[in-house]
Design an enzyme around this catalytic site. Sequence first.
Site, PDB file in Angstrom:
ATOM      1  N   ASP A   1      -8.732  13.412 -24.016  1.00  0.00           N
ATOM      2  CA  ASP A   1      -8.675  11.987 -23.678  1.00  0.00           C
ATOM      3  C   ASP A   1      -8.050  11.254 -24.862  1.00  0.00           C
ATOM      4  O   ASP A   1      -8.689  11.075 -25.904  1.00  0.00           O
ATOM      5  CB  ASP A   1     -10.102  11.486 -23.405  1.00  0.00           C
TER       6      ASP A   1
ATOM      7  N   THR B   1      -5.476   6.016 -21.095  1.00  0.00           N
ATOM      8  CA  THR B   1      -5.235   4.694 -20.536  1.00  0.00           C
ATOM      9  C   THR B   1      -3.842   4.285 -20.985  1.00  0.00           C
ATOM     10  O   THR B   1      -3.213   4.965 -21.806  1.00  0.00           O
ATOM     11  CB  THR B   1      -6.266   3.658 -21.042  1.00  0.00           C
TER      12      THR B   1
ATOM     13  N   GLU C   1      -0.423   4.854  -0.239  1.00  0.00           N
ATOM     14  CA  GLU C   1      -1.200   6.097  -0.320  1.00  0.00           C
ATOM     15  C   GLU C   1      -0.280   7.313  -0.284  1.00  0.00           C
ATOM     16  O   GLU C   1       0.616   7.370   0.563  1.00  0.00           O
ATOM     17  CB  GLU C   1      -2.194   6.216   0.848  1.00  0.00           C
TER      18      GLU C   1
ATOM     19  N   ARG D   1      -3.288  -2.684 -17.918  1.00  0.00           N
ATOM     20  CA  ARG D   1      -4.533  -1.936 -17.748  1.00  0.00           C
ATOM     21  C   ARG D   1      -4.324  -0.863 -16.693  1.00  0.00           C
ATOM     22  O   ARG D   1      -4.026  -1.154 -15.545  1.00  0.00           O
ATOM     23  CB  ARG D   1      -5.652  -2.878 -17.273  1.00  0.00           C
TER      24      ARG D   1
ATOM     25  N   TYR E   1       0.847  -1.198   0.000  1.00  0.00           N
ATOM     26  CA  TYR E   1       0.000   0.000   0.000  1.00  0.00           C
ATOM     27  C   TYR E   1       0.880   1.245   0.000  1.00  0.00           C
ATOM     28  O   TYR E   1       1.841   1.314   0.758  1.00  0.00           O
ATOM     29  CB  TYR E   1      -0.885   0.019   1.252  1.00  0.00           C
TER      30      TYR E   1
ATOM     31  N   LYS F   1      -3.877   0.483 -24.538  1.00  0.00           N
ATOM     32  CA  LYS F   1      -4.413   0.334 -25.902  1.00  0.00           C
ATOM     33  C   LYS F   1      -3.239   0.407 -26.877  1.00  0.00           C
ATOM     34  O   LYS F   1      -2.409  -0.485 -26.873  1.00  0.00           O
ATOM     35  CB  LYS F   1      -5.503   1.378 -26.133  1.00  0.00           C
TER      36      LYS F   1
HETATM   37  N1  DSN Z   1     -13.804   0.197 -23.372  1.00  0.00           N
HETATM   38  C1  DSN Z   1     -12.864   1.076 -24.040  1.00  0.00           C
HETATM   39  C2  DSN Z   1     -12.928   0.908 -25.506  1.00  0.00           C
HETATM   40  O1  DSN Z   1     -13.071  -0.217 -25.917  1.00  0.00           O
HETATM   41  O2  DSN Z   1     -12.803   1.856 -26.248  1.00  0.00           O
HETATM   42  C3  DSN Z   1     -13.032   2.482 -23.647  1.00  0.00           C
HETATM   43  O3  DSN Z   1     -13.070   2.577 -22.273  1.00  0.00           O
END
Ligand code: DSN
Length: 436
Positions: free
Chosen positions: A198, A224, A54, A233, A52, A227
């Site tokens: 984003d 994120t 924090e 993740r 942990y 991707k």
């Molecule tokens: N679920 C993601 C996507 O597939 O674009 C976005 O959060």
Amino acid sequence: MATALERYDPQIYELIRQEKARQSACVRLIPSENYVSRAVMEANGSCLTNKYSEGYPGKRYYEGQQVTDLVETIARERAKKIFKADHANVQPYSGSVANIAAYMALINPGDTIMGLSLPHGGHLTHGWKVSVTSKVFNSVRYTVDPNTGRLDYNQIEDLAKKYKPRIIISGATAYPREIDFEAFGQIAKKVGAYHVSDIAHIAGLVVAGMHKNPVPYTDIVSTTTHKTLRGPRGGMLLCKAEHADKVDKSVFPGMQGGPHMNTIAAIAVALAEADTPEFIAYARQIVKNAKALAEKLLEYGFNLSSGGTDNHLILIDLRNKNVPGKKLAKALDRAKIETNYNTTPMAPDHPANPSGLRLGTPSVTTRGMKEDQMHLIAGFINKVVENIDNEAVIEDVSKEVLLLSSQFPVPEHFIIPNRDNQDVPQPMDTLTPWLF
Ligand code: DSN
């Protein structure tokens, strides 16, 4: 020898084994998915999950942070370097949390945000009606031009002038064209709004210079890490120095408790991988592959939103093929081609039963597939569409897909960055040397 997992929990062991086999056998075209390297996986599955932490490096609420402080600092520095940002926060558990933390850093509940409508490609957390972001904030939504499938910056400016949002969100989850972040920044300035970008989907393309980096035109950039960026993740926020303190406070203690240090270590590894010529070549090939897939689909008479793609994803409007999106996605899954059904701007029907299909090339590009394989995959998709009710043909396609997959095994060590110049931390005398 059996692994610990195999011995202690054969059920979960077997399911993970089956999922690994499935991911190897399928042609995975969901644009938000990828395969991480063995190095990223190792960091993600490390003992850092036990800790942990924090707070932030140098200012934690629990002791025992000798190692975690270093790990998080390395991750932040790598993120700042590759995105050319003054500040990075690598703690958000996901893109959704990162987005909400970005809004809460800048405005108050009840204020107005303006983002891309979900059926037109926006994300839930861009203020869509079922998301907490439209309950906590007053949400105004812009759309793409249904004729061109592209963002209309005049329409966005008109709406911004009319509704005077406190935040304008640029970025999307299903938009196949390059986004003009500079134009968004100018619109935001004109109406006195903050600008949040984003880039969850295109972060890897931004790092590789394929798409413009929004950092100079944006108050906070949210992304994120899993991707096109090809990490574990997780989520991340990047911002100018003036917002650093607000962003950090908004993530912790505003939105989250303890950060997941195993994820942060894996993000650090992925960021090092992304800072290599090999990654730039990979990102270029993602776009080349998406364009090749789009061109072949057009030849087969598919209607594509905006007529093609500039990035890693393609949105097909299936109405001229008389096949519902969900039915096709399920048939393709039986043919071992993984996609997701999606709304399109031309037919923004209900997200649960839309007439579109969303495809993307990050995963197949990681496996080394190139334009020729994209042409083959377009042919497979077309064959399934033309034989949507013929299970024998769908099974034949699945055999062809298996053959293709077997020629492009999932690589485990696809990037070995030059680590010669790495400043490897010295062993600490506080650690127990007899363990090593
Ligand atoms: N679920 C993601 C996507 O597939 O674009 C976005 O959060």
